[in-house]
Enzyme design. Structure first.
Site, PDB file in Angstrom:
ATOM      1  N   HIS A 166      -3.456  -4.563  -0.939  1.00 52.95           N
ATOM      2  CA  HIS A 166      -3.320  -4.954   0.090  1.00 52.95           C
ATOM      3  C   HIS A 166      -3.040  -7.270  -0.143  1.00 52.95           C
ATOM      4  CE1 HIS A 166      -3.647  -1.907   3.531  1.00 52.95           C
ATOM      5  NE2 HIS A 166      -3.643  -1.334   2.253  1.00 52.95           N
ATOM      6  N   GLU A 182      -2.683  -9.281   2.288  1.00 50.46           N
ATOM      7  CA  GLU A 182      -3.045  -9.925   3.461  1.00 50.46           C
ATOM      8  C   GLU A 182      -4.592  -9.444   3.593  1.00 50.46           C
ATOM      9  OE1 GLU A 182      -2.675  -5.615   4.755  1.00 50.46           O
ATOM     10  OE2 GLU A 182      -2.076  -7.039   2.759  1.00 50.46           O
ATOM     11  N   CYS A 200       0.337  -1.171  -0.141  1.00 51.02           N
ATOM     12  CA  CYS A 200      -0.024   0.330  -0.204  1.00 51.02           C
ATOM     13  C   CYS A 200       0.318   1.132   0.051  1.00 51.02           C
ATOM     14  CB  CYS A 200      -1.217  -0.337   1.085  1.00 51.02           C
ATOM     15  SG  CYS A 200      -2.317   1.362   0.834  1.00 51.02           S
TER      16      CYS A 200
END
Length: 227
Positions: free
Chosen positions: A203, A205, A94
């Site tokens: 992102h 994750e 990011c």
């Protein structure tokens, strides 16, 4: 999550990864996702952990200038530079991608970035910002990160992005990095793979199975880098 030094390897050759701890939002999800991807993970800003791990992850949430100031406060700019110069893998996420570029412009204010790549982070020219939610990408040919997930969607949360790329013009004799694109109002850079230095605007994750596969691809690449 380990609290000890990240130097060396984990059990049975398990790659070690340090997630840079410099005050950037909630990084626990990144730590857990990297652990599930097969890494021994340390959350730290200690030089031994940052410089000694097989891989370093630089998260980023918030304003470009604030993230740069926080990175400087823990001497991260120098340590990231040392890793890149030594061919040691780094993954930005990011705003951790954005600060690798030359500059960011937010609310008319220009802030200097690390300058690893040419380009300026600017407001996306879209009717609705932030760009929040799932979006497809156009993966770079031969991408290591996107191997097996070239046609999947990833989770974005950002209002700013890099909308042009001229690395191959500035450095015509060098092999250009692999650049992956997405679009929100205009095309923007979704990921860059440049030798040891990689980054994603989205992102991983928070990107479900596709993000998990991308992180596994990166963690697996650390084994090859170490051999």
């Amino acid at each position: 999550m380990s609290s000890g030094a990240a130097t060396g390897t984990g059990p049975a050759g398990q790659p070690t990864v340090t997630v840079l701890d410099y005050g950037s939002g909630n990084v626990r999800s990144a730590v857990r996702a990297l652990e599930r991807a097969g890494a021994k993970v340390t959350l730290s800003a200690r030089p031994d952990d940052v410089l000694g791990a097989d891989g370093l992850v630089v998260p980023g949430v918030g304003a470009f200038g604030s993230v740069m100031a926080e990175l400087k406060s823990v001497d991260a700019i120098r340590m990231i530079g040392r890793r890149v110069a030594g061919g040691r893998p780094v993954l930005g996420i990011c705003v951790g991608l954005q600060v690798l570029f030359e500059a960011g412009v937010e609310h008319g204010v220009r802030e200097e970035g690390m300058g690893e790549w040419p380009g300026t982070v600017e407001l996306l020219p879209a009717d609705v910002v932030p760009h929040m939610g799932w979006n497809t990408v156009k993966a770079a040919e031969g991408s290591i990160l996107f191997n097996g997930v070239e046609n999947e969607r990833f989770y974005f949360v950002h209002s700013y992005g890099v909308q042009s790329w001229d690395f191959d013009v500035i450095q015509p004799k060098m092999k250009p990095p692999a650049v992956t694109w997405s679009e929100h109002g205009a095309p923007f850079i979704a990921a860059v793979e440049n030798g040891p230095l990689c980054a994603t605007q989205f992102h991983p994750e928070k990107s479900g199975d596709a993000g998990a596969r991308l992180l596994r691809n990166w963690v697996q690449s650390l084994k090859g880098d170490r051999d």
